[in-house]
Each structure stands twice: as C-alpha cells, then as structure tokens.
Design a protein around this motif. Sequence first.
Motif: not given
Length: 663
Positions: A208-225
């Motif tokens: 499972x790969x987490x793609x997060x913006x910057x360092x993953x601010x809690x309210x920013x979107x992300x993607x799980x592959x």
Amino acid sequence: MEETALPMRYSKMKPTRSNHRQCLAMLPCLALFAGINVQAFTTPLPKTIHSASSTLLAADRILGSQELLMLPRQYQPKLDAGESYFPSMSHVQVTTLSATPSIEALSKAIDIAMDTHPLLRCHVEGDGEPDERIDLMQMVRKGEPNPCIFVAPETKTFTSKDVLRVVDVAGSSDDTDSLKQSWEANFAHDIDDGSWYEKSSTGPLWRLTLHRLGKGGGDSPCALVFASNHAISDQGSVNVLMDQLLSDIASIEQSGKVSNKAVGQDMPMAMEDSVLGMDNRWSDVQAEGISPGTVKYVADKAAEGFRSPVILPDSAGGGDGIFGAISTIMGKSAGGESETSSERKSVLQFRNLPSETTSALLEACRANGVTITNALIAAMALTSTDFIDGGEVQKGKERNYKVLQSLDMRRFGAQLDKCETVACMAGSNDLMLGPLPDRSGESFRSAPESSDSQKLFWDLAREGRDQTNQFVKSDGPTNAVRVFDFAMTISDMNNLVDLTAKSKDSQGRAYSAGVSNNGVYERQKAVMRENDEDRGNIQAKHGKYEVQDVYFGTPHSRSGCLYQVSTMTVNGSMKLTFHPASPIVSEETNANFADAFVDVLKIVANTKNVEEGSFLSKLSIPEGSLSLAAAGLGAFGIAIHAGAWSEFFSNLATMKENVQVRD
C-alpha cells in the motif's frame, strides 16, 4: 456451533459465523474427452499441516486453479532452458481521500488488517511441478507431489513496515494535479509489475502506497494505491479491506484504538470450492459424474471461432486463427515469437461520469429493461467499431465482436464465499456481438436522436443481457469453473498463455474488448465486527475521510482484451479506468477511445424507452448448429483463434492422441 469436517486441502480452522450451504456438484465427463485415462493425469492431493492459534487463525490451503493462473504456476521445462519466470498478474486500485491520515494511525490499521485477513500475511510454498509430463508436447501433467500452498503462519511474519510506502508529493496542500500525477505514475508501474511471483515464496503479496502533499497535513487530500498479486485479491474484497482501514484509522485518531475490531477471518476458500462445493474439484472427483450441459458449454466455446471475432485493429495485422491455435497446442507461438512482446505495457486513462449523468443512465437502463453493465457492454462494442479499422476506413465493412464480461463468481453455484475477507473470486463470460458496421459508434454519436441509432444501442444492450441470462440459466458459471479446473489440473495452461502472449499473430489478444463493472461501492457489505450482529454496508465516509475516487484495473499488456474498461460507482458517480496494451493501442488512441465511450454513455443517459427488437436476426444461424459443428470438428483437434483457455477446450482431442502415443 458444531465444527464441520474440512477437506484435506485445508488446515484446521474455526467455523465462520455464516451458515454456508454445501452442495455436491457433478463433474463433467466431456464428450470430446471420451477414452482419456483420467487416472493418468491426477493423483490425490496431499494433506496440509494442521495448526491453530488463540490470537491468529493460522491456516494453509492448496491454491485453486484460477489462483494458479494468476500466481502463476511455473513451467519447469522453460526454466531449465534458461527462460525467465512467467510474470504474475497484478491487481491495482487507487482510493483518493479528502484528508490525509497520520502514518501512525495508518500503520496500526494495516497491522490490524493483516491480523484479520490471512492472505495479507501469507506466502506460497511448493513449486506445483508434476511427477512427469506424459504427452509428446510436454504439457499434459501426471501427479503433483509438491503443490503450491498458501501459508498464513500463526506467528506473525509481516507488519505494516513490510507493505507501507510513503510518497511525499511536492506542492501546496490543495495541489490535486500534482497528487494525481504522482498516483497515476504509481498505478502505471504497479499494474505491469509482474515480479510478484518472485516474492511469493517469502511474501507479502501486496503493498500500500500513501501519496500525500507536502508532509501530509491532515486536511489535505491524499491517495492510497493498493497493489497485489491478483491471486490473493479481487476488487470486491479490496473494497472490504479499504473500508476497514478507513474506519479503523478514524477510530484510532479519535480514541487511540479501535473499539469495535474486525472479526479475524479464516483462510478463504478457493473460487472452485465456492462455486462447485467443497471436495468437488477435479482432483477430488475426477470423472465420477457426467454433465451434458458441460459438454454443450465446451462445444459452444469452440463454436465461437466460426464467427471470427476481431481481436486486433487492422493496423496491427494478425494471422490465421485456426492454424495459429494448432501451433500453440503444438508448443509454438502462432506466427512465431514476437521479439517485442515483453515491451508491451498498459496505457491508462481515467474518467469520471458525473452523478447526475450516472443517475440518468440508470433510469434509462431500467426503462429499457437492462442493467448498467449491459449498457457498458453495448457502449464498449459500439466504441470499438470506431477504432478497429486502424484509421483506414473500409466502407461497408462489418465485424463480430467478442466482449469479455467480468463476473463475481461468489454469486454462482454453491455460493459459499460471502466476501468476508481478502480473496480472489474473479471470473468472466464471453458475449458475442455483431456483425456491426465499422464506425457504428461514430454514426450513433453524430445522430443520437435517430430511431435507428437508439434501437441499435438498446438492442445491443439487450443482446448482452439475454446472452448473460442464458449463460447463468444454463449453469454456465459452474460449467466454466469445472472445465477450467480440469484444464489447469491436467495441463500446463500457463505455458499456453505464455505462447499466446508471445505470438506475432495474436499479440496476446483473445477478446475484442472487456468490461469489468464492480457496481456500487456503498452497496457492498463491510467486514464483520466483534460488537455487531450483522455486517453493515461499506461507507464512503469515515470521520473526516471521504472517498472521492476509486479506480482499479488488472493488466492486459501480456494477454487479454484489445480494449478494456473497469468501472465502479462511488458517491453516485461512475469512475472509469481504461487500460489496454500499448503499442497495440496507443496513448492517443486510448484517450480518444475513452472520450468517445463516455460520450456514448452521456447520450444514452438522455434516451427514453425504445421498443425491443431482435438485433441478431440477420445472422440466420440455425439453433444448435454451432454446437453440432464444433463437436464434430473438435474430434479432429481443430481450434479457434481465442486465448489459451478456448484453445485448450478445442484441442483436448489432440492432447489425447499425444498421450495415447506415449502409452
């Protein structure tokens, strides 16, 4: 609850909460196989080791035939000759979320999921080699002393550290374009990554790969592959997994723990057991039963070749299907081996059908007596007609199309598996549509209000509906599973797939197009939890985590369909992944195909009820004549130009002759 006896291919497991109905289905003794000494092909499978644990449900299980296709089981003669391993089939899904979880919460949720689902912590033991190969072409197997076995040990072998990867995407917290570029690149890599087999002996068979913006601010979107060896997962079961992860993440971040944990699951049964009933694989019962329906199924499969469905665009060439299939059964790639077959790769396009359009499409389908899947198949066939000529218009040209419709095999036969854990129960059936004039889709889009256009589309959808209904009514799913289980048990099917994949003539194509529709995300049942009496439904939102998009696919780069779309509806909006193989279908062609396909759906979403007609009346083929013709020709080993499965069905007589020569 009394503990029922388990078949010898399973290790000790506690009973599940579901009251599974077990039935004994009859195994075919096919007309075309008459006289074959089946005892020469199979021997009883050995027992697996029994184990138990109070914390984890430890279990072993021999892989089923469908799992062996995807793992895949290897072919030692080629390995001895210095050739590379057959690559695994991958399964990839991306889930985009409205918020980004902490690494700590995500890691804990993954660890819990690995405790819940045995195949997430398994590896594979055994090489699956037979005692010997007994035919002249070295593809008919006798015995299997060391079968491939899923092993999920009672001592935890893997943790989240073994499967979780994190990609920090440069960009602001709302830079969804950069996020999309990142997960798309991940998706494109993982869908063609066939290296899972080389990892199978050690595991794990997923990541499972987490793609997060910057360092993953809690309210920013992300993607799980999510990516796996397809032998351990299908889309329905991965939906269960992803829903469990999101629910547990929300609970962990709120209270520091999961207050209502998922129930630990048993080792899932193989698809063959779910459909045929326990202790009813070919290796269990062999030729104890005779099914006329299965004989007809095999004959009808062979008969599809007489309609010569198109599997390559004109620009890609192609050879003679019948002689190509005979070459394959003789151990050679049709037309010779292509030097560029290993260079094929998936090309991807992602589309989103707005919720209003998706809803309107559903209403239009209901008004015309079909399902959305029927409409998707009709749209796929129509759109294919616009691209099949390779840009060289041939006025008046008509062709037949063979469309592969994916099925969840849990719905058929004994129906023992209830999609409670991660597993693969994926199957399919073929739909033969046509003849259709080239550029039919283009004509439809240019005159959408035309009564002829409307009738063509809805008659196509109804034809797909009727063929599917007949397939189910005639026990087609059970027959398909029986025949494939027989084929995989006695022969090296994966070598036939390899020969077809490398063929210059077919370029690995077996179907004109393919449709995989996973239905509505939120209508599926979620994992069973300890404090609940029944399974609830999957939710599109858990706490602050809302599922925005779900796209999925499996590779067709090595072998499969010329054109392919995989769909799922989430939050009322249909998500579509187009993933054919390049260079057969270029990036540009795939993008144009995706746009044209979506345009067809938008047009038909606005149509009313259209009087039902008889789309295939102009074929003028007497009822039953194809079956009779196929049965007659099958005796002489004549095959069709489909993939390895159909080739095998039509060439068993040839295999029989090879065995008799050796006897």
